[in-house]
Design an enzyme around this catalytic site. Structure first.
Site, PDB file in Angstrom:
ATOM      1  N   LYS A   1      32.405  35.989  42.178  1.00  0.00           N
ATOM      2  CA  LYS A   1      32.625  34.983  41.134  1.00  0.00           C
ATOM      3  C   LYS A   1      31.343  34.191  40.851  1.00  0.00           C
ATOM      4  O   LYS A   1      30.975  33.974  39.690  1.00  0.00           O
ATOM      5  CB  LYS A   1      33.743  34.026  41.560  1.00  0.00           C
TER       6      LYS A   1
ATOM      7  N   SER B   1      34.374  30.385  44.921  1.00  0.00           N
ATOM      8  CA  SER B   1      35.194  30.160  46.103  1.00  0.00           C
ATOM      9  C   SER B   1      36.418  31.062  46.067  1.00  0.00           C
ATOM     10  O   SER B   1      36.881  31.460  44.999  1.00  0.00           O
ATOM     11  CB  SER B   1      35.618  28.694  46.179  1.00  0.00           C
ATOM     12  N   ASP B   2      36.917  31.389  47.247  1.00  0.00           N
ATOM     13  CA  ASP B   2      38.139  32.178  47.332  1.00  0.00           C
ATOM     14  C   ASP B   2      38.805  31.901  48.677  1.00  0.00           C
ATOM     15  O   ASP B   2      38.135  31.533  49.644  1.00  0.00           O
ATOM     16  CB  ASP B   2      37.859  33.678  47.207  1.00  0.00           C
ATOM     17  N   SER B   3      40.127  32.063  48.705  1.00  0.00           N
ATOM     18  CA  SER B   3      40.893  31.849  49.938  1.00  0.00           C
ATOM     19  C   SER B   3      41.816  33.029  50.190  1.00  0.00           C
ATOM     20  O   SER B   3      42.375  33.602  49.250  1.00  0.00           O
ATOM     21  CB  SER B   3      41.729  30.571  49.836  1.00  0.00           C
TER      22      SER B   3
ATOM     23  N   ALA C   1      36.255  30.576  51.507  1.00  0.00           N
ATOM     24  CA  ALA C   1      34.824  30.857  51.409  1.00  0.00           C
ATOM     25  C   ALA C   1      34.220  30.147  50.210  1.00  0.00           C
ATOM     26  O   ALA C   1      34.880  29.975  49.181  1.00  0.00           O
ATOM     27  CB  ALA C   1      34.603  32.357  51.286  1.00  0.00           C
TER      28      ALA C   1
END
Length: 197
Positions: free
Chosen positions: A56, A72-74, A110
């Site tokens: 991203k 960001s990612d979860s 992250a």
């Protein structure tokens, strides 16, 4: 001072940055997450969150190379290694909650910052979620109150709302659980003199 772009429209991530006094713009990354997850399926849950955050950030950074772009990612990972994604329906949300009931899933959040079309900084925060036993009646009442607001939430909860009732304990940063390892991000931005002090 470098321009900061958040490569996300996540309400919780926008709120965290705003509440911390960080000036930023929010922009959708336009990444095909399903295709990306399929191509990265061999990665651990932690590394998958990191790779998606980088994807991203780098995509938006390629369009705006002079800005700092935060991706960001979860990912929520059950004890057996199963990864839970955002629920596509109320029925799937009920299934996710039932599978998490009485267990200790792991949440990985992250953050990657890109500049000039490449990643220049990264951090992954982890949290252990102690989910209390959830009865079918509780799950239905919870979804009556929270669906469809949690449709965009990995793990089917908003920790800043009624979702906090799912847990007996959380080991890890509150910000990580909200979807962004904020303290680490702020440290990096200070080094880059994006923030004063």
């Amino acid at each position: 001072m470098s321009r900061l772009i958040l490569a996300s429209q996540s309400a919780s991530r926008r709120t965290m940055l705003t509440d911390a006094g960080v000036a930023f713009e929010a922009m959708t990354a336009g990444v095909d997450e399903e295709a990306a997850k399929a191509s990265l399926a061999d990665l651990s849950a932690r590394d998958l969150a990191d790779a998606l955050a980088e994807l991203k950030a780098v995509k938006v950074s390629g369009r705006i190379p002079d800005a700092l772009v935060l991706g960001s990612d979860s990912i929520v990972e059950l004890a057996d290694g199963t990864r839970l994604d955002k629920p596509e329906s109320r029925e799937q949300a009920a299934d996710h909650l039932a599978r998490m009931s009485g267990t200790r899933p792991r949440l990985w959040s992250a953050a990657v910052i890109a500049e000039g079309g490449r990643a220049v900084w990264r951090h992954v925060g982890g949290a252990a979620l102690h989910v209390r036993p959830l009865s079918d009646s509780f799950i239905e009442a919870y979804l009556d109150a929270e669906w469809p607001a949690i449709a965009g939430c990995v793990g089917c909860f908003r920790i800043e709302g009624p979702g906090v009732q799912l847990f007996t304990k959380i080991d890890g940063s509150h910000f990580t659980v909200l979807g962004l390892p904020l303290l680490a991000v702020l440290d990096f931005l200070r080094v880059r003199q994006h923030l004063s002090g």
